[in-house]
Design a protein around this motif. Structure first.
Motif, PDB file in Angstrom:
ATOM      1  N   PRO A  69       0.832  -1.210   0.000  1.00 45.24           N
ATOM      2  CA  PRO A  69       0.000   0.000   0.000  1.00 45.24           C
ATOM      3  C   PRO A  69       0.867   1.262   0.000  1.00 45.24           C
ATOM      4  O   PRO A  69       1.964   1.275   0.563  1.00 45.24           O
ATOM      5  N   GLY A  70       0.366   2.299  -0.638  1.00 45.48           N
ATOM      6  CA  GLY A  70       1.109   3.555  -0.661  1.00 45.48           C
ATOM      7  C   GLY A  70       0.628   4.469  -1.771  1.00 45.48           C
ATOM      8  O   GLY A  70      -0.334   4.163  -2.483  1.00 45.48           O
ATOM      9  N   VAL A  71       1.312   5.607  -1.891  1.00 43.62           N
ATOM     10  CA  VAL A  71       0.991   6.581  -2.934  1.00 43.62           C
ATOM     11  C   VAL A  71       1.919   6.336  -4.119  1.00 43.62           C
ATOM     12  O   VAL A  71       3.144   6.281  -3.959  1.00 43.62           O
ATOM     13  N   TYR A  72       1.333   6.219  -5.297  1.00 43.38           N
ATOM     14  CA  TYR A  72       2.114   5.896  -6.491  1.00 43.38           C
ATOM     15  C   TYR A  72       1.883   6.934  -7.590  1.00 43.38           C
ATOM     16  O   TYR A  72       0.760   7.402  -7.793  1.00 43.38           O
ATOM     17  N   GLU A  73       2.977   7.257  -8.264  1.00 42.35           N
ATOM     18  CA  GLU A  73       2.914   8.169  -9.411  1.00 42.35           C
ATOM     19  C   GLU A  73       2.797   7.334 -10.682  1.00 42.35           C
ATOM     20  O   GLU A  73       3.635   6.472 -10.947  1.00 42.35           O
ATOM     21  N   LEU A  74       1.743   7.599 -11.446  1.00 43.06           N
ATOM     22  CA  LEU A  74       1.462   6.815 -12.648  1.00 43.06           C
ATOM     23  C   LEU A  74       1.312   7.738 -13.857  1.00 43.06           C
ATOM     24  O   LEU A  74       0.963   8.914 -13.713  1.00 43.06           O
ATOM     25  N   PRO A  75       1.551   7.213 -15.051  1.00 45.25           N
ATOM     26  CA  PRO A  75       1.337   8.028 -16.255  1.00 45.25           C
ATOM     27  C   PRO A  75      -0.137   8.407 -16.388  1.00 45.25           C
ATOM     28  O   PRO A  75      -1.026   7.633 -16.018  1.00 45.25           O
ATOM     29  N   GLU A  76      -0.388   9.591 -16.884  1.00 47.30           N
ATOM     30  CA  GLU A  76      -1.765  10.020 -17.116  1.00 47.30           C
ATOM     31  C   GLU A  76      -2.448   9.049 -18.074  1.00 47.30           C
ATOM     32  O   GLU A  76      -1.863   8.618 -19.058  1.00 47.30           O
ATOM     33  N   GLY A  77      -3.691   8.683 -17.772  1.00 44.26           N
ATOM     34  CA  GLY A  77      -4.417   7.719 -18.596  1.00 44.26           C
ATOM     35  C   GLY A  77      -4.297   6.290 -18.098  1.00 44.26           C
ATOM     36  O   GLY A  77      -4.786   5.360 -18.747  1.00 44.26           O
ATOM     37  N   SER A  78      -3.647   6.096 -16.940  1.00 44.80           N
ATOM     38  CA  SER A  78      -3.505   4.746 -16.380  1.00 44.80           C
ATOM     39  C   SER A  78      -4.850   4.220 -15.887  1.00 44.80           C
ATOM     40  O   SER A  78      -5.773   4.988 -15.598  1.00 44.80           O
ATOM     41  N   ARG A  79      -4.940   2.904 -15.778  1.00 45.53           N
ATOM     42  CA  ARG A  79      -6.159   2.238 -15.316  1.00 45.53           C
ATOM     43  C   ARG A  79      -5.966   1.727 -13.884  1.00 45.53           C
ATOM     44  O   ARG A  79      -4.858   1.730 -13.353  1.00 45.53           O
ATOM     45  N   ILE A  80      -7.068   1.275 -13.292  1.00 46.11           N
ATOM     46  CA  ILE A  80      -6.994   0.771 -11.924  1.00 46.11           C
ATOM     47  C   ILE A  80      -6.033  -0.409 -11.821  1.00 46.11           C
ATOM     48  O   ILE A  80      -5.277  -0.529 -10.852  1.00 46.11           O
ATOM     49  N   PHE A  81      -6.027  -1.273 -12.834  1.00 48.71           N
ATOM     50  CA  PHE A  81      -5.133  -2.434 -12.743  1.00 48.71           C
ATOM     51  C   PHE A  81      -3.670  -1.997 -12.754  1.00 48.71           C
ATOM     52  O   PHE A  81      -2.809  -2.661 -12.167  1.00 48.71           O
TER      53      PHE A  81
END
Length: 210
Positions: free
Chosen positions: A76-88
């Protein structure tokens, strides 16, 4: 003879003076028109520069989003993801679901939004009805259960994930829904200044109202 010559010269001077005056009067409308055209040209250029600047500012959309993934995930934690990412994508970033996770509880194909908290419940929580439903999670994040952006609940950052919606338009959307008591339909979005048919057609499949 001298008097006649002087008279002729005087007449010529008078005629010449009158001619110059007439020519000047005839030129004045053209000079005024040229001045007006020049002012209009300058105003048009200033307006174009202003529009270009606004478009450039609105084009500055965030390239990444931050999502808080918690619950039945391995990390668990805060994650930086590319814009347009999905829940999976968010779940994978958190190390995947644990063996006790309710795998089918979330729509893993839904888009994530900046600032969203994504809670993965355990099977026991889901069976007991103690887990936060996807609809409740979307209400917090401003994202509908189907992954669409809810115009009546989305934050400014969430609205700015939509194509063609920059800082100024996002603020206008929030101001409009506060003044009007919310949107009754997605088509109502076109009542906002700067959002016309072209922009609406690009985002209509990504928005909803609840």
């Amino acid at each position: 003879m001298i008097r006649i010559s002087n008279l002729i010269v005087l007449v010529l001077c008078l005629l010449t003076g009158t001619g110059c005056g007439s020519e000047k009067e005839e030129m004045e409308p053209f000079l005024i028109e040229e001045e007006v055209q020049e002012q209009e040209r300058v105003s048009s250029e200033e307006e174009e520069n202003k529009d270009t600047q606004i478009q450039a500012e609105e084009a500055k959309a965030p390239l990444t989003v931050f999502v808080h993934v918690c619950g039945a995930v391995n990390h668990p934690g805060v994650y930086e993801l590319p814009e347009g990412s999905r829940i999976f994508d968010a779940v994978e970033a958190a190390g995947g679901m644990t063996a006790s996770a309710a795998v089918v509880y979330l729509n893993q194909a839904a888009l994530v939004t900046d600032g969203q908290q994504l809670y993965v419940p355990t099977k026991e929580e889901a069976d007991a009805g103690n887990a936060m439903s996807p609809a409740a999670q979307s209400e917090v994040s401003g994202q509908a259960e189907d992954g669409k952006v809810d115009l009546n609940h989305a934050s400014k950052d969430e609205l700015m994930t939509l194509p063609g919606i920059g800082d100024a338009k996002a603020e206008s959307i929030i101001r409009y829904r506060e003044e009007q008591g919310g949107f009754q339909s997605i088509e109502e979005l076109m009542k906002i200044e700067g959002i016309k048919e072209g922009v609406f057609q690009k985002i209509k499949d990504d928005i909803t109202v609840t």
